[in-house]
Enzyme design. Structure first.
Site, PDB file in Angstrom:
ATOM      1  N   LYS A  41       0.700  -1.240  -0.097  1.00 52.82           N
ATOM      2  CA  LYS A  41      -0.155   0.035   0.025  1.00 52.82           C
ATOM      3  C   LYS A  41       0.956   1.301   0.024  1.00 52.82           C
ATOM      4  CE  LYS A  41      -3.668  -2.641   2.299  1.00 52.82           C
ATOM      5  NZ  LYS A  41      -4.471  -2.902   1.096  1.00 52.82           N
ATOM      6  N   ASP A 255      -5.266   2.631  -3.320  1.00 53.36           N
ATOM      7  CA  ASP A 255      -4.035   3.264  -3.118  1.00 53.36           C
ATOM      8  C   ASP A 255      -3.898   4.149  -4.156  1.00 53.36           C
ATOM      9  OD1 ASP A 255      -3.553   1.673  -0.974  1.00 53.36           O
ATOM     10  OD2 ASP A 255      -2.829   0.085  -2.500  1.00 53.36           O
TER      11      ASP A 255
HETATM   12  O1  RIB Z   1      -3.950  -2.143  -1.638  1.00 51.07           O
HETATM   13  C1  RIB Z   1      -3.439  -3.275  -2.533  1.00 51.07           C
HETATM   14  C2  RIB Z   1      -2.103  -3.588  -1.879  1.00 51.07           C
HETATM   15  O2  RIB Z   1      -2.287  -4.393  -0.691  1.00 51.07           O
HETATM   16  C3  RIB Z   1      -1.351  -4.784  -2.703  1.00 51.07           C
HETATM   17  O3  RIB Z   1      -0.361  -4.121  -3.660  1.00 51.07           O
HETATM   18  C4  RIB Z   1      -0.814  -5.767  -1.733  1.00 51.07           C
HETATM   19  O4  RIB Z   1       0.534  -5.633  -2.013  1.00 51.07           O
HETATM   20  C5  RIB Z   1      -1.481  -5.191  -0.587  1.00 51.07           C
HETATM   21  O5  RIB Z   1      -0.392  -4.570   0.342  1.00 51.07           O
END
Ligand code: RIB
Length: 310
Positions: A41, A255
């Site tokens: 994230k 994200d």
């Molecule tokens: O929010 C998605 C992310 O959650 C992914 O990239 C995975 O690595 C987890 O961290």
């Protein structure tokens, strides 16, 4: 001039498998496709903001494996300052096995590995990066004590803070943590959990967000997927309209939203303008496969925005 963003958080290697359906317990099922890529994230949010043109620095930890070499190179490729992303000897980098179903919904497991080795005292050598930033961003894929120390450091220096409380914590957050957060960005199940309820509890989103304001948060942004987002703050509630698209893979969309929101915020946009742009950026990401591989650069986001407006 736009200010710098510092992300104090995680990085993972995403191992993404696309399947017709989820396997049942004890069942072996042939998948349609596999793809690995950069995730986590913290790293995702940093990369999204950097792709849009922000100056970004990352503070984190990688293992001493080949995944670490790739992750560090990925930060450099995106122009992200990774001076304070150190290797941890004898430890594996973080990985995230991910299953994606048709329609784009996913299930994610994380094995944090080196991410769990970023300690509160490790922030001291990076103090300059935090204190010189316009915005400090945190998630919960690193130790909560480190997040708390970073929030305190940023608040003391008058730096705006953003917490994405994901994955949602098992227990209560440390006393006083929410009072250090200017922007709390979370989805509906994280909102339920922070409100002391089950992740799938029926909640009144606005009431629950107001409950978090009462606990000291500056503003709450609740992302609601296809229903857009809500901004809840002392001024009241604003509705951020959804951007309709056909989802292929929703991994990392939250994200993408946060990285874009951060970029537009430090670039001087109003909260509502930044959130509307973040919504478009996240919508574009779900039409493409993978995590960071689904994030648009400035030019292709501009083209998408022009189409979405027309
Ligand atoms: O929010 C998605 C992310 O959650 C992914 O990239 C995975 O690595 C987890 O961290």
């Amino acid at each position: 001039m736009a200010g710098r963003i510092v992300v104090i958080g995680s990085n993972m290697i995403d191992l993404v498998t696309y399947a017709r359906r989820m396997p049942e317990r004890g069942e072996t099922l042939e998948a349609e496709r596999f793809q690995s890529g950069f995730g986590g994230k913290g790293a995702n949010q940093a990369v999204a903001a950097a792709l849009l043109g922000s100056e970004v620095a990352m503070i984190g930890r990688v293992g001493d494996d080949d995944f670490a070499t790739g992750t560090l190179a990925n930060f450099v490729r995106h122009g992200i300052d990774a001076t304070h992303v150190a290797r941890v000897p004898g430890v594996a980098s973080g990985v995230a096995p991910i299953l994606v179903e048709p329609g784009g919904e996913n299930r994610i497991l994380i094995a944090p590995g080196a991410n769990a080795h970023l300690l509160p005292e490790d922030l001291l050598p990076a103090r300059g990066l935090v204190e010189g930033a316009a915005l400090a961003i945190f998630q919960l894929e690193i130790r909560t004590a480190t997040v708390l120390a970073g929030l305190e450091m940023a608040r003391k220096a008058g730096v705006a803070t953003l917490l994405n409380p994901a994955p949602a914590p098992d227990g209560p957050l440390p006393e006083g943590m929410l009072g250090l957060v200017d922007h709390l960005v979370l989805n509906q199940s994280e909102l339920a959990i922070l409100s002391g309820l089950a992740p799938d509890a029926e909640i009144d989103v606005i009431d629950a967000a107001n409950g978090l304001l009462a606990r000291g948060v500056g503003r709450v942004v609740v992302t609601l997927g296809a229903r857009g987002a809500r901004l809840v703050g002392p001024e009241g509630v604003a509705v951020i309209a959804p951007v309709p698209v056909t989802a292929l893979d929703t991994t990392g969309a939250g994200d993408a939203f946060i990285g874009a929101f951060a970029h537009f915020l430090v670039s001087g946009s109003s909260l509502e303008t930044a959130l509307a742009a973040a919504s478009r950026y996240a919508a574009l990401s779900v039409t493409r496969p993978g995590t960071q591989s689904s994030y648009a650069d400035r030019a292709s986001f501009a083209r998408f925005s022009a189409g979405a407006a027309g």
